[in-house]
Design an enzyme around this catalytic site. Structure first.
Site, short mmCIF file in Angstrom:
data_model
loop_
_atom_site.label_atom_id
_atom_site.label_comp_id
_atom_site.label_asym_id
_atom_site.label_seq_id
_atom_site.Cartn_x
_atom_site.Cartn_y
_atom_site.Cartn_z
N SER A 479 -83.15 -8.55 -19.07
CA SER A 479 -84.45 -9.03 -19.53
C SER A 479 -85.44 -7.87 -19.50
O SER A 479 -85.54 -7.15 -18.50
CB SER A 479 -84.95 -10.16 -18.62
OG SER A 479 -84.06 -11.24 -18.63
N CYS A 649 -86.32 -17.96 -14.59
CA CYS A 649 -85.43 -16.82 -14.82
C CYS A 649 -84.76 -16.44 -13.51
O CYS A 649 -85.41 -16.37 -12.46
CB CYS A 649 -86.19 -15.61 -15.37
SG CYS A 649 -85.10 -14.20 -15.74
N ASP A 694 -84.01 -18.42 -18.78
CA ASP A 694 -83.27 -17.17 -19.01
C ASP A 694 -82.50 -16.91 -17.73
O ASP A 694 -82.97 -16.23 -16.82
CB ASP A 694 -84.24 -16.03 -19.32
CG ASP A 694 -83.52 -14.74 -19.70
OD1 ASP A 694 -82.28 -14.76 -19.77
OD2 ASP A 694 -84.19 -13.73 -19.92
N TRP A 696 -78.59 -16.52 -15.42
CA TRP A 696 -77.26 -15.93 -15.45
C TRP A 696 -76.51 -16.37 -14.20
O TRP A 696 -77.11 -16.80 -13.21
CB TRP A 696 -77.34 -14.41 -15.51
CG TRP A 696 -78.12 -13.80 -14.39
CD1 TRP A 696 -77.68 -13.50 -13.13
CD2 TRP A 696 -79.52 -13.44 -14.41
NE1 TRP A 696 -78.70 -12.97 -12.38
CE2 TRP A 696 -79.84 -12.92 -13.14
CE3 TRP A 696 -80.51 -13.51 -15.38
CZ2 TRP A 696 -81.11 -12.47 -12.81
CZ3 TRP A 696 -81.79 -13.06 -15.04
CH2 TRP A 696 -82.08 -12.54 -13.78
#
Length: 697
Positions: A479, A649, A694, A696
């Site tokens: 990012s 995020c 966003d 992961w």
């Protein structure tokens, strides 16, 4: 601008139309003898040439329009990736090459492409000639005519990217399959999805494609398979492909022929006198692209950008290392927006590359090519060729990811020790015991290729076979941690160093972060890294700056919010009215790993943000960002009711789930709703892009 002709007796001033009559002084014009007329012969000659030129230009343009190739409209995929498909006809391709099966893959990290290659290779055991297909390279509309290929099979290996999105190379296919006018009557298909169960929209693409193909009239010949990267996706794939081949054999009356030998896709060519100017040295698009770059910059043509800043954001006594990197993109004129990702192509560890060369007894600087045996394939080489073994192992091949079972199965034949050969065959097979051993010895222990060569001393495979079997080294996405309003010439990255020990006690490290760790720019040391920007339309600030935003980003999850905050700070300083900016940040220790502490506190002091922090190891009871959300629940609810956008995020496995559950609780409690209604409220936020992630795993 004044245009004057020396041989004539007049001049034209292009800005006369903007002047008043009083400003045009007639006495400034040269005298004209009326007996000579307004134009002399020289003027007429010039005017004639001008007319002839116009006529010639007109016919030239007409010729161009008739002979130039037609230009297709730019699709969403091309806008997002900068890659234009070549538009191959899948039916024509299969008929010309005698292929009966096509395996399309939607791949972001290379796993789906790897599985597709394996499936095509296995097809030879069943007497089927198959080809892999990148949907980006094909005119997907031609799938509607696939019934023209007798006994055809179409397989779709579709990965899900981010929050239920198609991969970059499958955007065009996704648009096609969602078009209600698409007619796929007569198409025989099977689907395997690749996803990660830590994400909310687990395997959405695989499920959608399977359902939509049937809805458009296609016939399913084998049940949908789902691979979970959070578990054992290799095992999931193996189970699916066993069922797939069983269904194919039953449908078409086939049997597997285990006597098929020498299943290779590429042949080795050694170049003795290849000029250096024609040898790839790490480039992806064309030889010399890093020294002589040409836009556009994308996944196949990254820009070699100077790394100008690289330092650790954590204290010296912290257990963690988090880099702040600044990458100069001024020469490339790369544009980006808050929320976008930067992709970095890393290099494998030079010592590990040398170890592999020594172990396999090869000259790493030999120039080679791996040429495809199938003349009809669109992929002539597994990586850019010609190149050297050293370059291939450094830039193109993933040598640190634990190898799949097909790799071990193919390489087992090169073990001279019977026990080692038996072991490799067993763990690459389909027995329950073998699968468990593979999971323990390879997956859990994170054994990469070099470590397997160390643990199996008699294993001596040809290097070209290893290069063919191992997957491609993929770009790493981060990012972006800066705003173009403050940093138009550079892109900032915030990344945590990955280093740990495996269950066997061997050291392991992240390919990209361990590579970046060694690059600290100074007056004497300069570094460059290959990069490109990936647009992230699913993670954007509101178009109207007056709309409030709530940001939740612990650890390096702060990165895109640093970009958001910088952007809103710049707007505020320009005199724009901005909505409230609420930031929830967390880390382990305030004194050790409080990322961008001074910067955040300065923004808070200026009134740009309201900052809420959680330091999980600084108190007896661990405090996390979701706990700070609970403490400020009323403020969050009030802002949501005013239309605020909510962003998360960071870690998908735990943090994002916990934050999601806390958001549901806040909506339920302060909105005085039943759980079902609260879920509907949050879903409506997602559908209107007011709730964006966003994350992961």
């Amino acid at each position: 601008v004044v245009s004057t002709q020396s041989t004539g007796n007049y001049f034209i001033q292009s800005n006369l139309s903007t002047m008043s009559e009083d400003q045009v002084i007639m006495s400034d014009l040269p005298d004209v003898d009326e007996s000579e007329g307004m134009f002399n012969m020289a003027d007429i000659a010039v005017f004639g040439l001008f007319v002839v030129g116009l006529v010639a230009f007109y016919f030239y343009k007409q010729f161009q329009e008739k002979t130039a190739p037609s230009i297709k409209p730019i699709s969403l995929q091309q806008l997002k990736t900068g890659i234009v498909e070549s538009g191959l006809n899948v039916v024509t391709r299969m008929q010309e090459s005698g292929k009966r099966m096509v395996v399309f893959y939607g791949s972001q990290t290379g796993t789906a492409e790897e599985f597709a290659t394996r499936l095509c290779k296995e097809a030879r055991y069943y007497g089927i000639s198959a080809m892999c297909g990148d949907p980006l390279e094909y005119e997907v509309e031609t799938l509607q005519n696939l019934q023209e290929v007798e006994g055809h099979i179409a397989v779709f290996l579709m990965a899900t990217y981010g929050e239920g999105e198609p991969t970059d190379n499958a955007i065009q296919f996704n648009e096609f399959i969602n078009n209600e006018e698409t007619n796929l009557n007569g198409l025989n298909y099977a689907v395997f999805g690749l996803g990660n169960s830590t994400y909310e929209y687990y395997n959405k693409m695989g499920k959608d494609v399977d359902e939509l193909l049937e809805k458009r009239g296609a016939s399913r010949i084998s049940a949908l398979g789902l691979g979970d990267d959070d578990g054992n996706i290799e095992d999931d794939y193996m189970n699916w492909r066993e069922n797939f081949w069983a269904d194919v054999c039953k449908l078409y009356g086939m049997e597997k022929n285990d006597d098929v030998l020498n299943i290779r896709n590429y042949k080795l060519v050694v170049h003795d006198n290849m000029p250096s100017s024609k040898v790839f040295k790490g480039e992806l698009g064309y030889v010399g692209s890093y020294s002589n770059p040409r836009p556009p910059y994308d996944t196949k043509n990254p820009f070699m950008a100077p790394l100008t800043v690289n330092y650790n954001l954590c204290s010296e006594d912290s257990e963690r290392i988090v880099f702040h990197c600044e990458i100069d993109v001024a020469k490339a004129k790369i544009k980006y927006e808050p929320g976008d990702h930067i992709a970095i192509y890393p290099e494998n560890n030079a010592k590990l590359v040398q170890q592999m060369g020594d172990r396999l007894a090869i000259d790493l600087d030999t120039v080679i090519s791996l040429d495809c045996i199938d003349e009809f394939t669109t992929k002539q080489h597994p990586f850019p060729c010609p190149t050297t073994y050293r370059t291939a192992l450094t830039h193109y091949i993933d040598i640190t990811t634990p190898p799949r079972t097909n790799v071990l199965k193919d390489l087992a034949q090169f073990a001279t020790d019977p026990n080692e050969k038996e072991f490799l065959v067993k763990i690459s097979g389909s027995s329950v015991e073998g699968k468990n051993q593979y999971n323990d010895w390879v997956v859990k222990d994170q054994r990469h290729m070099m470590q397997i060569l160390e643990d199996c001393p008699s294993l001596q495979p040809p290097i070209d076979h290893v290069l063919e079997l191992l997957p491609r080294l993929q770009a790493r996405y981060y990012s972006i941690a800066s705003s173009p309003k403050l940093h138009p010439r550079s892109i900032h990255v915030c990344a945590a160093l990955v280093k740990y020990k495996t269950t066997s006690g061997r050291p392991a490290e992240g390919v990209c972060t361990s590579w970046l760790e060694k690059m600290v720019p100074s007056e004497t040391d300069e570094y460059k890294i290959p990069v490109f920007v990936r647009r992230n339309q699913g993670f954007r600030l509101p178009r109207k700056a007056i709309i409030p935003v709530i940001m939740v980003g612990p650890g390096t999850g702060l990165a895109p919010f640093r970009s958001f905050i910088q952007h809103r700070a710049a707007l505020t300083r320009e005199g724009r009215e901005c909505g409230e900016n609420i930031m929830f940040f967390g880390c382990r220790n305030e004194k050790k790993d409080y990322l961008y502490e001074d910067e955040l506190k300065q923004y808070e002091k200026e009134g740009i943000i309201q900052l809420y922090t959680a330091f999980s190891r600084d108190s007896e009871k661990k405090v996390y960002v979701q706990d700070m959300m609970e403490e400020n629940a009323l403020q969050i609810w009030d802002l949501l009711e005013k239309g605020a956008h909510f962003y998360v995020c960071g870690d998908a496995r735990r943090m994002a789930r916990d934050v999601h559950q806390m958001l549901l609780r806040i909506v339920q409690d302060y909105g005085k709703m039943e759980l079902k209604d609260a879920e509907t409220y949050v879903i409506s936020m997602e559908n209107s892009f007011r709730y964006q992630k966003d994350v992961w795993s």
